[in-house]
Design a protein around this motif. Sequence first.
Motif, PDB file in Angstrom:
ATOM      1  N   ALA A   2       0.839  -1.187   0.000  1.00  0.00           N
ATOM      2  CA  ALA A   2       0.000   0.000   0.000  1.00  0.00           C
ATOM      3  C   ALA A   2       0.882   1.248   0.000  1.00  0.00           C
ATOM      4  O   ALA A   2       1.949   1.259   0.614  1.00  0.00           O
ATOM      5  N   THR A   3       0.386   2.286  -0.682  1.00  0.00           N
ATOM      6  CA  THR A   3       1.145   3.530  -0.745  1.00  0.00           C
ATOM      7  C   THR A   3       0.233   4.735  -0.551  1.00  0.00           C
ATOM      8  O   THR A   3      -0.976   4.675  -0.801  1.00  0.00           O
ATOM      9  N   PHE A   4       0.850   5.841  -0.135  1.00  0.00           N
ATOM     10  CA  PHE A   4       0.200   7.140  -0.077  1.00  0.00           C
ATOM     11  C   PHE A   4       1.087   8.100  -0.850  1.00  0.00           C
ATOM     12  O   PHE A   4       2.217   8.367  -0.453  1.00  0.00           O
ATOM     13  N   ILE A   9       3.177   2.582   2.941  1.00  0.00           N
ATOM     14  CA  ILE A   9       2.532   2.676   4.249  1.00  0.00           C
ATOM     15  C   ILE A   9       2.275   1.259   4.755  1.00  0.00           C
ATOM     16  O   ILE A   9       2.226   0.313   3.973  1.00  0.00           O
ATOM     17  N   THR A  10       2.109   1.139   6.061  1.00  0.00           N
ATOM     18  CA  THR A  10       1.945  -0.164   6.702  1.00  0.00           C
ATOM     19  C   THR A  10       0.492  -0.377   7.089  1.00  0.00           C
ATOM     20  O   THR A  10      -0.091   0.443   7.808  1.00  0.00           O
ATOM     21  N   LEU A  11      -0.088  -1.472   6.624  1.00  0.00           N
ATOM     22  CA  LEU A  11      -1.450  -1.827   7.001  1.00  0.00           C
ATOM     23  C   LEU A  11      -1.394  -2.858   8.127  1.00  0.00           C
ATOM     24  O   LEU A  11      -0.658  -3.843   8.045  1.00  0.00           O
ATOM     25  N   VAL A  12      -2.193  -2.617   9.177  1.00  0.00           N
ATOM     26  CA  VAL A  12      -2.236  -3.487  10.340  1.00  0.00           C
ATOM     27  C   VAL A  12      -3.436  -4.415  10.220  1.00  0.00           C
ATOM     28  O   VAL A  12      -4.534  -3.967   9.907  1.00  0.00           O
ATOM     29  N   GLY A  13      -3.227  -5.692  10.490  1.00  0.00           N
ATOM     30  CA  GLY A  13      -4.312  -6.662  10.489  1.00  0.00           C
ATOM     31  C   GLY A  13      -4.195  -7.631   9.341  1.00  0.00           C
ATOM     32  O   GLY A  13      -3.343  -7.483   8.459  1.00  0.00           O
ATOM     33  N   ALA A 115      -9.487  -5.558  12.161  1.00  0.00           N
ATOM     34  CA  ALA A 115     -10.096  -6.838  11.765  1.00  0.00           C
ATOM     35  C   ALA A 115     -10.011  -7.081  10.263  1.00  0.00           C
ATOM     36  O   ALA A 115      -9.919  -8.223   9.817  1.00  0.00           O
ATOM     37  N   TYR A 116     -10.038  -6.001   9.460  1.00  0.00           N
ATOM     38  CA  TYR A 116     -10.067  -6.129   8.002  1.00  0.00           C
ATOM     39  C   TYR A 116      -8.733  -5.767   7.340  1.00  0.00           C
ATOM     40  O   TYR A 116      -8.637  -5.717   6.117  1.00  0.00           O
ATOM     41  N   GLY A 117      -7.716  -5.509   8.144  1.00  0.00           N
ATOM     42  CA  GLY A 117      -6.387  -5.244   7.601  1.00  0.00           C
ATOM     43  C   GLY A 117      -6.262  -3.946   6.853  1.00  0.00           C
ATOM     44  O   GLY A 117      -5.479  -3.839   5.910  1.00  0.00           O
ATOM     45  N   VAL A 118      -7.013  -2.918   7.275  1.00  0.00           N
ATOM     46  CA  VAL A 118      -6.994  -1.635   6.569  1.00  0.00           C
ATOM     47  C   VAL A 118      -6.552  -0.462   7.445  1.00  0.00           C
ATOM     48  O   VAL A 118      -6.594   0.686   7.011  1.00  0.00           O
ATOM     49  N   LEU A 119      -6.108  -0.749   8.671  1.00  0.00           N
ATOM     50  CA  LEU A 119      -5.635   0.323   9.541  1.00  0.00           C
ATOM     51  C   LEU A 119      -4.235   0.733   9.103  1.00  0.00           C
ATOM     52  O   LEU A 119      -3.322  -0.090   9.059  1.00  0.00           O
ATOM     53  N   ILE A 120      -4.069   2.007   8.763  1.00  0.00           N
ATOM     54  CA  ILE A 120      -2.772   2.530   8.339  1.00  0.00           C
ATOM     55  C   ILE A 120      -1.999   2.917   9.595  1.00  0.00           C
ATOM     56  O   ILE A 120      -2.370   3.864  10.297  1.00  0.00           O
ATOM     57  N   GLN A 121      -0.954   2.162   9.867  1.00  0.00           N
ATOM     58  CA  GLN A 121      -0.184   2.364  11.091  1.00  0.00           C
ATOM     59  C   GLN A 121       0.328   3.795  11.224  1.00  0.00           C
ATOM     60  O   GLN A 121       0.217   4.411  12.290  1.00  0.00           O
ATOM     61  N   GLU A 122       0.852   4.339  10.160  1.00  0.00           N
ATOM     62  CA  GLU A 122       1.474   5.659  10.207  1.00  0.00           C
ATOM     63  C   GLU A 122       0.488   6.794  10.475  1.00  0.00           C
ATOM     64  O   GLU A 122       0.848   7.808  11.068  1.00  0.00           O
ATOM     65  N   LEU A 125      -5.477   6.085  10.137  1.00  0.00           N
ATOM     66  CA  LEU A 125      -6.645   6.203   9.271  1.00  0.00           C
ATOM     67  C   LEU A 125      -6.901   4.846   8.648  1.00  0.00           C
ATOM     68  O   LEU A 125      -6.092   3.924   8.801  1.00  0.00           O
ATOM     69  N   LEU A 126      -7.994   4.706   7.914  1.00  0.00           N
ATOM     70  CA  LEU A 126      -8.306   3.461   7.224  1.00  0.00           C
ATOM     71  C   LEU A 126      -7.951   3.587   5.750  1.00  0.00           C
ATOM     72  O   LEU A 126      -8.194   4.612   5.130  1.00  0.00           O
ATOM     73  N   MET A 127      -7.395   2.520   5.188  1.00  0.00           N
ATOM     74  CA  MET A 127      -7.013   2.471   3.777  1.00  0.00           C
ATOM     75  C   MET A 127      -8.248   2.280   2.915  1.00  0.00           C
ATOM     76  O   MET A 127      -9.140   1.478   3.249  1.00  0.00           O
TER      77      MET A 127
END
Length: 165
Positions: A2-4, A9-13, A115-122, A125-127
């Motif tokens: 994933a990128t911004f 960027i790092t996705l959590v989950g 839960a859905y792997g869309v939390l942006i660690q940095e 926010l949600l991806m």
Amino acid sequence: MATFKGNPITLVGPQIKVGDKAPNFTVNKNLLQEVSLADYAGKIKLISVVPSLDTGVCDQQTRRFNEEAAKLGDNVVILTISVDLPFAQARWCGAAGVDKVETLSDYKNRSFGQAYGVLIQEFQLLMRSIFVVDADDTVRYVEYVGEMTEHPNYEAAIEAVKALA
């Protein structure tokens, strides 16, 4: 990956896949009322995930699904999830005339994002992503948009819902 704006960027989950049982989550419908996946039992769910309603692509994405909602029937619910506060979501919906999409906030504990792997660690926010979940809570369509600033494939998501309706 994933990128911004081209930067990783790092996705959590976990990464959710078609055929998975949809993970449960708890988000806020308003400041006091929480809802979970169970609150939409028996419905086909198109879950549109956006970083913030107050950005151009998120605004367009939510308006687009609001337009499509009326064409999809009573057994379909469209949920837009972001970490915007419920006050901001309500204000935005009122200003935008969005009344067919249900906005939900993951601001409190990022339950959906994790839960859905869309939390942006940095950014916390949600991806941008789309999930279509059938009436039995099985995931039938998934799109993790690789670049945060790009649009999802609206047509593919709508077709996935229509195939279930």
